[in-house]
Design an enzyme around this catalytic site. Structure first.
Site, PDB file in Angstrom:
ATOM      1  N   VAL A   6      -3.003   9.843  -2.750  1.00 32.81           N
ATOM      2  CA  VAL A   6      -2.187   9.512  -3.913  1.00 32.81           C
ATOM      3  C   VAL A   6      -2.929   9.843  -5.211  1.00 32.81           C
ATOM      4  O   VAL A   6      -2.341  10.377  -6.153  1.00 32.81           O
ATOM      5  CB  VAL A   6      -1.783   8.027  -3.878  1.00 32.81           C
ATOM      6  CG1 VAL A   6      -1.076   7.626  -5.167  1.00 32.81           C
ATOM      7  CG2 VAL A   6      -0.868   7.756  -2.690  1.00 32.81           C
ATOM      8  N   VAL A  42      -7.048   6.442   3.969  1.00 35.79           N
ATOM      9  CA  VAL A  42      -7.209   7.530   2.993  1.00 35.79           C
ATOM     10  C   VAL A  42      -5.958   7.734   2.160  1.00 35.79           C
ATOM     11  O   VAL A  42      -5.873   8.731   1.428  1.00 35.79           O
ATOM     12  CB  VAL A  42      -7.581   8.850   3.708  1.00 35.79           C
ATOM     13  CG1 VAL A  42      -8.924   8.741   4.401  1.00 35.79           C
ATOM     14  CG2 VAL A  42      -6.494   9.259   4.697  1.00 35.79           C
ATOM     15  N   ARG A  43      -4.983   6.819   2.241  1.00 34.50           N
ATOM     16  CA  ARG A  43      -3.781   6.992   1.434  1.00 34.50           C
ATOM     17  C   ARG A  43      -4.114   6.973  -0.054  1.00 34.50           C
ATOM     18  O   ARG A  43      -3.517   7.710  -0.844  1.00 34.50           O
ATOM     19  CB  ARG A  43      -2.750   5.915   1.766  1.00 34.50           C
ATOM     20  CG  ARG A  43      -1.441   6.091   0.979  1.00 34.50           C
ATOM     21  CD  ARG A  43      -0.352   5.148   1.457  1.00 34.50           C
ATOM     22  NE  ARG A  43       0.129   5.513   2.772  1.00 34.50           N
ATOM     23  CZ  ARG A  43       0.110   4.711   3.821  1.00 34.50           C
ATOM     24  NH1 ARG A  43      -0.377   3.497   3.717  1.00 34.50           N
ATOM     25  NH2 ARG A  43       0.575   5.110   4.987  1.00 34.50           N
ATOM     26  N   ALA A  44      -5.058   6.133  -0.456  1.00 34.33           N
ATOM     27  CA  ALA A  44      -5.438   6.083  -1.866  1.00 34.33           C
ATOM     28  C   ALA A  44      -5.994   7.428  -2.324  1.00 34.33           C
ATOM     29  O   ALA A  44      -5.709   7.873  -3.446  1.00 34.33           O
ATOM     30  CB  ALA A  44      -6.468   4.980  -2.095  1.00 34.33           C
ATOM     31  N   ASP A  72       0.808  -1.205   0.000  1.00 31.44           N
ATOM     32  CA  ASP A  72       0.000   0.000   0.000  1.00 31.44           C
ATOM     33  C   ASP A  72       0.846   1.262   0.000  1.00 31.44           C
ATOM     34  O   ASP A  72       0.397   2.330  -0.431  1.00 31.44           O
ATOM     35  CB  ASP A  72      -0.927  -0.010   1.227  1.00 31.44           C
ATOM     36  CG  ASP A  72      -1.828   1.202   1.281  1.00 31.44           C
ATOM     37  OD1 ASP A  72      -2.582   1.425   0.314  1.00 31.44           O
ATOM     38  OD2 ASP A  72      -1.779   1.937   2.284  1.00 31.44           O
TER      39      ASP A  72
END
Length: 372
Positions: A262, A257-259, A176
């Site tokens: 990014v 919420v990393r997606a 991830d």
């Protein structure tokens, strides 16, 4: 008489790298690499594919497009057997022993600043190195507190990892941390295979002449990256972009919420590469799969919607009892009135529902009814 040390021979010029502009096929991979070059805080690119799909060639080709000012644009390999000191840096023992002073000896991260740090077979890299490496790439700063050394330096680099799925998987939490993911096709069309092979043979026959053929395109790509980098800060994240990105990530059931972060960064980099001053739906659509491909939760991994606790409000069966585990009965009756066997095993010791005979009674007169 002490023999004098021979003077070092001048280093031979580095062999030319395969031009990025000459890469054929795999448009999604080329897009991912360019986006990571524009904004290193995207988190780099993980390339997955079988042997012989030009994973390493594509990564090395990107280094030639990066800005060369202040020593940038280098391509640094991280061997699998590297130590933590080799990666982040350590105490300069020579300075300490000869001059009695504490000095920092830069590691691979310092060498790769404003360049590419390439890890072949990243799925086989030691967990400690990977955790440290990805934390540095996320912040853009390498901090060292060890052996009496307290030092930090910028580590703004483009991280590229390649792996063959046949050799093992990458841990999910590390997977991830890679911003973008490109899975290479193992089957190519006949015309595409011929174009790739012809180009590779021409490069091997005369690398310098082959590179010159693509010099103009290479320079144009390099200028696009420089302009896009300088334009990033001027491109805002509007409400419409936030809404669309949040909806896509929610539909993919990604964790955290990393997606979202990014995807917004990648969409901004895509807009900057195309010379636009704002993020459009086309920019988001162009990067969405690169961001979600390795984060999307599979259907079988989704949490079950069936409650596991006893529910006192569960519907009753024909005999007035509730099914085992508080679940509604899914069995049906056969022609004889007996319940059909259930596919789900009953709780140990539980008795199956007993059939209640029902006899048809005709001409039953209500109590106290008056005769006609």
């Amino acid at each position: 008489m002490t023999a004098s040390t021979p003077a070092p021979s001048p280093s031979a010029p580095a062999a030319p790298s395969y031009p990025f502009a000459a890469l054929y096929g795999q448009p999604r991979l080329r897009t991912a690499l360019l986006l990571a070059a524009v904004d290193p805080l995207i988190g780099g690119v993980l390339i997955e594919g079988p042997r012989g799909t030009a994973k390493s060639t594509s990564a090395r080709a990107l280094a030639e497009l990066l800005p060369k000012d202040q020593g940038g644009g280098r391509f640094v390999d991280l061997p699998l057997g590297s130590s933590e000191e080799q990666l982040v840096g350590s105490l300069d023992l020579e300075a300490a022993l000869q001059h009695g002073r504490v000095a920092f000896r830069p590691g691979l991260l310092a060498r790769a600043h404003d360049g590419v740090l390439y890890i072949d077979e990243v799925n086989l890299l030691a967990d400690g190195l990977v955790d440290l490496l990805l934390d540095v790439c996320a912040s853009g700063i390498n901090r060292v507190e060890r052996d009496g050394v307290s030092h930090q330096h910028p580590a703004r680099l483009t991280l590229i990892g390649t792996m063959n799925p046949e050799e093992g998987e990458l841990r999910p939490q590390l997977l991830d941390r890679f911003g973008l993911f490109a899975r290479l096709d193992d089957t190519l069309a006949t015309a595409e295979r011929q174009a790739i092979v012809r180009a590779r043979l021409a490069f091997d026959a005369d690398p310098a002449a082959f590179v010159r053929r693509f010099d103009t395109e290479q320079q144009n790509l390099a200028r696009r990256i420089v302009r896009a980098r300088s334009a990033l800060d001027g491109i805002g994240f509007g409400d419409a972009a936030h809404d669309r990105v949040a909806a896509l990530c929610h539909a993919a059931q990604v964790e955290g919420v990393r997606a979202d972060l990014v995807m917004l960064r990648a969409a901004r980099a895509h807009a900057a590469l195309d010379g636009r001053g704002e993020i459009t739906d086309a920019d988001i659509d162009a990067v969405a799969e690169l961001v979600l491909a390795h984060r999307r939760k599979a259907a079988e991994d989704a949490p079950s919607q069936t409650p596991q606790h006893r529910d006192d409000t569960a519907p009753t069966q024909g005999d007035g009892t509730r099914p085992a585990n508080g679940q509604a009965s899914t069995s049906t009756s056969n022609d004889s009135g007996q319940p059909a066997p259930s596919d789900q095993p009953d709780d140990w010791g539980a008795l199956p529902p007993q059939p209640v005979p029902i006899h048809a009674v005709k001409n039953v007169r209500p109590l106290h009814a008056k005769k006609p």
